[in-house]
Design a protein around this motif. Sequence first.
Motif, PDB file in Angstrom:
ATOM      1  N   PRO A 246     -66.397  42.212  50.378  1.00 32.59           N
ATOM      2  CA  PRO A 246     -66.558  42.808  49.051  1.00 32.59           C
ATOM      3  C   PRO A 246     -66.406  41.755  47.960  1.00 32.59           C
ATOM      4  O   PRO A 246     -65.519  40.890  48.019  1.00 32.59           O
ATOM      5  N   GLN A 247     -67.284  41.838  46.939  1.00 37.41           N
ATOM      6  CA  GLN A 247     -67.304  40.801  45.913  1.00 37.41           C
ATOM      7  C   GLN A 247     -66.148  40.989  44.936  1.00 37.41           C
ATOM      8  O   GLN A 247     -65.760  42.114  44.606  1.00 37.41           O
ATOM      9  N   PRO A 248     -65.562  39.869  44.457  1.00 37.38           N
ATOM     10  CA  PRO A 248     -64.431  39.953  43.534  1.00 37.38           C
ATOM     11  C   PRO A 248     -64.870  40.450  42.162  1.00 37.38           C
ATOM     12  O   PRO A 248     -66.023  40.303  41.766  1.00 37.38           O
ATOM     13  N   THR A 249     -63.930  41.020  41.438  1.00 38.72           N
ATOM     14  CA  THR A 249     -64.159  41.497  40.083  1.00 38.72           C
ATOM     15  C   THR A 249     -63.079  40.940  39.173  1.00 38.72           C
ATOM     16  O   THR A 249     -62.166  40.214  39.617  1.00 38.72           O
ATOM     17  N   LEU A 250     -63.141  41.301  37.883  1.00 34.21           N
ATOM     18  CA  LEU A 250     -62.123  40.843  36.951  1.00 34.21           C
ATOM     19  C   LEU A 250     -60.751  41.401  37.305  1.00 34.21           C
ATOM     20  O   LEU A 250     -59.721  40.793  36.971  1.00 34.21           O
ATOM     21  N   ALA A 251     -60.732  42.539  37.985  1.00 32.50           N
ATOM     22  CA  ALA A 251     -59.449  43.108  38.386  1.00 32.50           C
ATOM     23  C   ALA A 251     -58.728  42.245  39.415  1.00 32.50           C
ATOM     24  O   ALA A 251     -57.508  42.365  39.594  1.00 32.50           O
ATOM     25  N   ASP A 252     -59.457  41.354  40.084  1.00 36.47           N
ATOM     26  CA  ASP A 252     -58.844  40.484  41.091  1.00 36.47           C
ATOM     27  C   ASP A 252     -58.289  39.199  40.486  1.00 36.47           C
ATOM     28  O   ASP A 252     -57.678  38.396  41.204  1.00 36.47           O
ATOM     29  N   LEU A 253     -58.499  38.972  39.183  1.00 35.08           N
ATOM     30  CA  LEU A 253     -58.055  37.719  38.573  1.00 35.08           C
ATOM     31  C   LEU A 253     -56.535  37.537  38.614  1.00 35.08           C
ATOM     32  O   LEU A 253     -56.065  36.413  38.865  1.00 35.08           O
ATOM     33  N   PRO A 254     -55.722  38.563  38.335  1.00 34.77           N
ATOM     34  CA  PRO A 254     -54.265  38.326  38.359  1.00 34.77           C
ATOM     35  C   PRO A 254     -53.765  37.723  39.659  1.00 34.77           C
ATOM     36  O   PRO A 254     -52.908  36.831  39.647  1.00 34.77           O
ATOM     37  N   ALA A 255     -54.288  38.173  40.785  1.00 32.77           N
ATOM     38  CA  ALA A 255     -53.854  37.610  42.073  1.00 32.77           C
ATOM     39  C   ALA A 255     -54.293  36.152  42.195  1.00 32.77           C
ATOM     40  O   ALA A 255     -53.568  35.306  42.730  1.00 32.77           O
ATOM     41  N   LEU A 256     -55.506  35.845  41.698  1.00 29.16           N
ATOM     42  CA  LEU A 256     -56.006  34.470  41.773  1.00 29.16           C
ATOM     43  C   LEU A 256     -55.210  33.538  40.868  1.00 29.16           C
ATOM     44  O   LEU A 256     -54.987  32.363  41.210  1.00 29.16           O
ATOM     45  N   LEU A 257     -54.773  34.060  39.712  1.00 27.58           N
ATOM     46  CA  LEU A 257     -54.146  33.209  38.704  1.00 27.58           C
ATOM     47  C   LEU A 257     -52.626  33.220  38.789  1.00 27.58           C
ATOM     48  O   LEU A 257     -51.963  32.758  37.864  1.00 27.58           O
ATOM     49  N   ARG A 258     -52.080  33.729  39.858  1.00 24.09           N
ATOM     50  CA  ARG A 258     -50.628  33.754  40.018  1.00 24.09           C
ATOM     51  C   ARG A 258     -50.086  32.322  39.988  1.00 24.09           C
ATOM     52  O   ARG A 258     -50.544  31.454  40.719  1.00 24.09           O
ATOM     53  N   GLY A 259     -49.117  32.086  39.110  1.00 26.87           N
ATOM     54  CA  GLY A 259     -48.527  30.751  39.012  1.00 26.87           C
ATOM     55  C   GLY A 259     -49.190  29.869  37.983  1.00 26.87           C
ATOM     56  O   GLY A 259     -48.794  28.715  37.808  1.00 26.87           O
ATOM     57  N   THR A 260     -50.229  30.361  37.274  1.00 23.31           N
ATOM     58  CA  THR A 260     -50.896  29.575  36.239  1.00 23.31           C
ATOM     59  C   THR A 260     -50.687  30.244  34.889  1.00 23.31           C
ATOM     60  O   THR A 260     -50.322  31.419  34.791  1.00 23.31           O
ATOM     61  N   SER A 261     -50.958  29.483  33.818  1.00 20.74           N
ATOM     62  CA  SER A 261     -50.902  30.024  32.467  1.00 20.74           C
ATOM     63  C   SER A 261     -52.228  30.721  32.174  1.00 20.74           C
ATOM     64  O   SER A 261     -53.298  30.102  32.252  1.00 20.74           O
ATOM     65  N   TYR A 262     -52.163  32.014  31.834  1.00 14.87           N
ATOM     66  CA  TYR A 262     -53.383  32.817  31.655  1.00 14.87           C
ATOM     67  C   TYR A 262     -53.335  33.519  30.307  1.00 14.87           C
ATOM     68  O   TYR A 262     -52.319  34.115  29.935  1.00 14.87           O
ATOM     69  N   GLU A 263     -54.469  33.457  29.579  1.00 13.06           N
ATOM     70  CA  GLU A 263     -54.526  34.062  28.257  1.00 13.06           C
ATOM     71  C   GLU A 263     -55.915  34.651  28.025  1.00 13.06           C
ATOM     72  O   GLU A 263     -56.924  34.054  28.411  1.00 13.06           O
ATOM     73  N   GLU A 264     -55.951  35.809  27.409  1.00 15.48           N
ATOM     74  CA  GLU A 264     -57.203  36.442  27.010  1.00 15.48           C
ATOM     75  C   GLU A 264     -57.163  36.709  25.517  1.00 15.48           C
ATOM     76  O   GLU A 264     -56.140  37.152  24.978  1.00 15.48           O
ATOM     77  N   THR A 265     -58.269  36.455  24.835  1.00 12.21           N
ATOM     78  CA  THR A 265     -58.399  36.772  23.415  1.00 12.21           C
ATOM     79  C   THR A 265     -59.639  37.610  23.216  1.00 12.21           C
ATOM     80  O   THR A 265     -60.589  37.540  23.996  1.00 12.21           O
ATOM     81  N   GLY A 266     -59.653  38.388  22.159  1.00  8.53           N
ATOM     82  CA  GLY A 266     -60.775  39.266  21.902  1.00  8.53           C
ATOM     83  C   GLY A 266     -60.615  40.578  22.646  1.00  8.53           C
ATOM     84  O   GLY A 266     -59.587  40.857  23.266  1.00  8.53           O
ATOM     85  N   VAL A 267     -61.644  41.399  22.566  1.00  6.22           N
ATOM     86  CA  VAL A 267     -61.626  42.722  23.175  1.00  6.22           C
ATOM     87  C   VAL A 267     -62.450  42.682  24.463  1.00  6.22           C
ATOM     88  O   VAL A 267     -63.639  42.353  24.435  1.00  6.22           O
TER      89      VAL A 267
END
Length: 367
Positions: A246-267
């Motif tokens: 199954p192809q990854p989605t944006l919902a899978d990003l938190p697991a991928l980015l565990r341990g990194t600095s992550y920021e989103e701006t905008g809507v």
Amino acid sequence: MLGVPGPRTVDVAVVVAVGVATAVPFIDPAPGAVTWLGVVFNLATVVPLLWRRRWPFGVMVVVGVAATLVSVHHRPGQNLQYAGLVAIYTVASLGRKRWQRIGVLVVILVTFPPASLLLKDNDLDEFMFTFLLPVAAWLLGSLERSRREHAAVLRDRADQLERERVAEAARAAAEERARVARDMHDILAHAVSLMVVQAEAGPVVVRTDPDRAERAFDAIADAGRDAMVQLRRLLGVLKAGEDRAPQPTLADLPALLRGTSYEETGVRRPVPPDTEVAVYRIIQEALTNTVKHAGATRVAVRLDWSAEALELTVTDNGVGSEVSAGGHGLIGIRERAAACGGTAEAGPLADRGFEVRARLPWPEGVS
């Protein structure tokens, strides 16, 4: 800014320098020390040097004969045959045939010792100077020839490596396009399945529930338009059919980015499935590339949602390199961004660190 002088300019300068040195015995000579024949013989040692690159061996022969006549006639003679040294160097450096280069060395070894000892009655110091100077000129010319040949080998090797690099990059790009095609195959299969389900339900409810039928046909139209957009993007890309997870989605990003600095701006807004896959894969490839950078201890990922596009940035504090910028992972990042109509670039930062940037514009109809 002055450029490097050309070969012709160098040859003229050499002739002028040799001519000035050769003219020294003509300054304030003793009565009868200069004859017209002596002038001709001395000129014959200098002027042919203008053509030393075109005919190195021929010029060597002419200068050698003229230098011998100058020594025998000796009106005036030369304490040091400057033109002969230049001609010897030229043959050793530019001689086209090996026998020409070796022949000149043999002539030096055979003729100079007896000429220096017998004809000029030199002492040991003068003999060594007279004998070793032309040998040194020949050795310098041979060293220059070896340097040019070695440089040519290095250039050929560099050209070969560049051709191999281009071929390897093309192969990596083709493999990545195949991976994109496989990802899109799953997305398109999902869209077509949705269309089939809605189309089968339409005739059942068209008479009993017109509103539901209308929604079904709207869903079919939306899925079809989305599929057409994605098909146009994949035009010309070969698809290798194989089972995929199954192809990854944006919902899978938190697991991928565990341990990194992550920021989103905008809507955040709904995005096409292929864009979700591209965002995930681009970040995944960028994080993998970070491992290759020496001393990287921090990674920051940023997603900027704007009215025109989604822009993502992955930055680390390691020491990147040109090799990293040309690796397969970064080629894949550019290919994935291009498949969504976007762009991507990567490179070292001004002080320290490496950054991957991608911009994925919204497809028509997405707002």
